[in-house]
Design a protein around this motif. Structure first.
Motif, PDB file in Angstrom:
ATOM      1  N   UNK A 152       0.797  -1.231   0.023  1.00  0.00           N
ATOM      2  CA  UNK A 152      -0.099   0.158  -0.038  1.00  0.00           C
ATOM      3  C   UNK A 152       0.893   1.106  -0.049  1.00  0.00           C
ATOM      4  N   UNK A 153       1.771   1.204   0.876  1.00  0.00           N
ATOM      5  CA  UNK A 153       2.816   2.255   0.664  1.00  0.00           C
ATOM      6  C   UNK A 153       3.395   2.811  -0.436  1.00  0.00           C
ATOM      7  N   UNK A 154       3.803   1.686  -1.295  1.00  0.00           N
ATOM      8  CA  UNK A 154       4.393   2.048  -2.545  1.00  0.00           C
ATOM      9  C   UNK A 154       3.183   2.427  -3.552  1.00  0.00           C
ATOM     10  N   UNK A 155       2.047   1.750  -3.563  1.00  0.00           N
ATOM     11  CA  UNK A 155       0.962   2.280  -4.413  1.00  0.00           C
ATOM     12  C   UNK A 155       0.548   3.654  -4.027  1.00  0.00           C
ATOM     13  N   UNK A 156       0.508   3.966  -2.847  1.00  0.00           N
ATOM     14  CA  UNK A 156       0.233   5.536  -2.564  1.00  0.00           C
ATOM     15  C   UNK A 156       1.231   6.391  -3.304  1.00  0.00           C
ATOM     16  N   UNK A 157       2.455   5.957  -3.079  1.00  0.00           N
ATOM     17  CA  UNK A 157       3.654   6.704  -3.688  1.00  0.00           C
ATOM     18  C   UNK A 157       3.453   6.906  -5.175  1.00  0.00           C
ATOM     19  N   UNK A 158       2.847   5.764  -5.984  1.00  0.00           N
ATOM     20  CA  UNK A 158       2.534   5.798  -7.376  1.00  0.00           C
ATOM     21  C   UNK A 158       1.584   6.881  -7.664  1.00  0.00           C
ATOM     22  N   UNK A 159       0.361   6.840  -6.680  1.00  0.00           N
ATOM     23  CA  UNK A 159      -0.845   7.741  -6.720  1.00  0.00           C
ATOM     24  C   UNK A 159      -0.140   9.248  -6.619  1.00  0.00           C
ATOM     25  N   UNK A 160       0.654   9.673  -5.577  1.00  0.00           N
ATOM     26  CA  UNK A 160       1.251  10.550  -5.490  1.00  0.00           C
ATOM     27  C   UNK A 160       2.012  11.428  -6.489  1.00  0.00           C
ATOM     28  N   UNK A 161       2.871  10.255  -7.255  1.00  0.00           N
ATOM     29  CA  UNK A 161       3.711  10.821  -8.217  1.00  0.00           C
ATOM     30  C   UNK A 161       2.758  11.015  -9.590  1.00  0.00           C
TER      31      UNK A 161
END
Length: 384
Positions: A152-161
């Motif tokens: 989830x942490x990586x996925x939220x990073x994708x969304x932020x990017x």
């Protein structure tokens, strides 16, 4: 297909598997439990610290709240850690403080990375109240090739990017915005851009310049806006090459800039060669960190070693770099000057600027002692 990492877990008595996605190459967790809204944060934190991943089956927003709860626990030292800190020597060298900070960051990332989210073959999240992340995943991963699992942490990073890419970063020197792609460093620290925008160009005005390690293309765009007729911008990261090309076209300067895949220098010589290498000689833990961390100062030393051979007679090389590594005890000014001398280069001048980012004035930052002294410099170098 055998080279594609797979996450394995059991659903009841049925073995399951799906593609494992990890930007930094973290192997899939060996222990996986199915988790939902009934799991409390203390239990989840204990399991995550023990290396057990939690494949979420509940409400998506509850998963985000759980992740926030885990972050609060990770950021609060345990009684044992507080006792150990009190028993530690009263002072540490800046380098020791830096390495301890990086270790803590790594441990925190490992724990928070244990909350996992399933993705369907079309990048849809099969959970209640889940957002649409298909566009963000498509930009980061490319076309989907089946179900997968990501932290989830990586996925939220994708969304932020993805949001940063849509919104962009306003660059005063350009009178426009740079739109960073996922995995490409965003020019949110404007000091190095301002230095390139304000330092007087060599005389006569150069008709050609090289931008080494162009990233988002921001420095190539600044040089084009300043009237350099042709810039060759290099990078070896496909994401950066695509990002730079898109930004240069959006800013209307692409006819002046050739984007080339190269490890450091393109062929030939130029009267101006510009490079803003990573500033800290340490190992990166993800793709985006390669813009900040340069193991053993490899890019810095490579740029200096090859600069004289790629400068036109009377030309200048502009090295834009922070002295944070010096204040951290990771590289000395004497080492930098020795590398410049060994490369057959001379220092023609230097322009300095103080950082404006929030951490520079944050006394609670673990590296505040070093950050408070940081200066970013543009070193003007020529053949000795």
């Amino acid at each position: 297909m055998s080279d594609i990492p797979q996450l394995h877990w059991t659903d009841g008595d049925t073995p399951r598997a799906a593609r494992w996605r990890s930007e930094n190459g973290t192997p899939p967790p060996k222990k996986v439990l199915l988790a939902d809204d009934t799991l409390n944060a203390d239990t989840a934190y204990r399991l995550a610290c023990e290396g057990t991943a939690l494949l979420w089956r509940g409400d998506f927003h509850n998963a985000r709240q759980l992740l926030q709860a885990l972050a609060r626990r990770a950021d609060k030292p345990s009684p044992a850690a507080r006792k150990k800190a009190k028993a530690a020597p009263p002072s540490r060298t800046p380098a020791e403080a830096f390495h301890l900070h990086r270790q803590a960051q790594g441990q925190r990332a490992r724990v928070l990375g244990m909350v996992l989210i399933p993705l369907d073959a079309d990048y849809a999240i099969p959970l209640r109240r889940a957002p649409d992340v298909a566009a963000a995943c498509l930009e980061a991963y490319g076309p989907a090739d089946g179900p997968s699992v990501v932290s989830l942490r990586e996925l939220l990073g994708r969304v932020g990017a993805h949001e940063w890419r849509k919104k962009g970063v306003e660059i005063a020197a350009l009178g426009g915005r740079i739109h960073p792609h996922y995995g490409v460093f965003s020019p949110v620290r404007g000091e190095y851009v301002d230095l390139v925008a304000s330092t007087p160009l060599p005389r006569p005005a150069p008709a050609l310049a090289f931008d080494i390690g162009t990233g988002s293309g921001v420095l190539a765009a600044v040089l084009a806006k300043r009237g350099v007729a042709k810039i060759v911008a290099t990078d070896q990261d496909p994401r950066a090459l695509a990002c730079a090309g898109e930004n240069l076209a959006r800013l209307g300067v692409d006819k002046h800039v050739e984007v080339v895949e190269a490890d450091l220098f393109p062929d030939g010589r130029a009267p101006l060669v510009v490079c803003n290498p990573p500033w800290v000689p340490a190992r990166p833990s993800s793709a985006i960190e390669y813009a900040v961390y340069d193991p053993d100062s490899r890019m810095l030393r490579g740029f200096l070693a090859g600069l004289a051979a790629h400068l036109a007679p009377g030309g200048e090389g502009w090295l834009i770099i922070s002295d944070l590594a010096e204040h951290l005890g990771l590289r000395s000014r004497e080492e930098l000057l020795a590398w410049i001398d060994a490369a057959g280069l001379a220092v023609l001048g230097r322009h300095d600027i103080r950082p404006r980012h929030p951490k520079a004035g944050d006394p609670d930052d673990p590296l505040h002692a070093a950050r408070s002294k940081e200066v970013t410099s543009l070193w003007r170098l020529g053949a000795a």
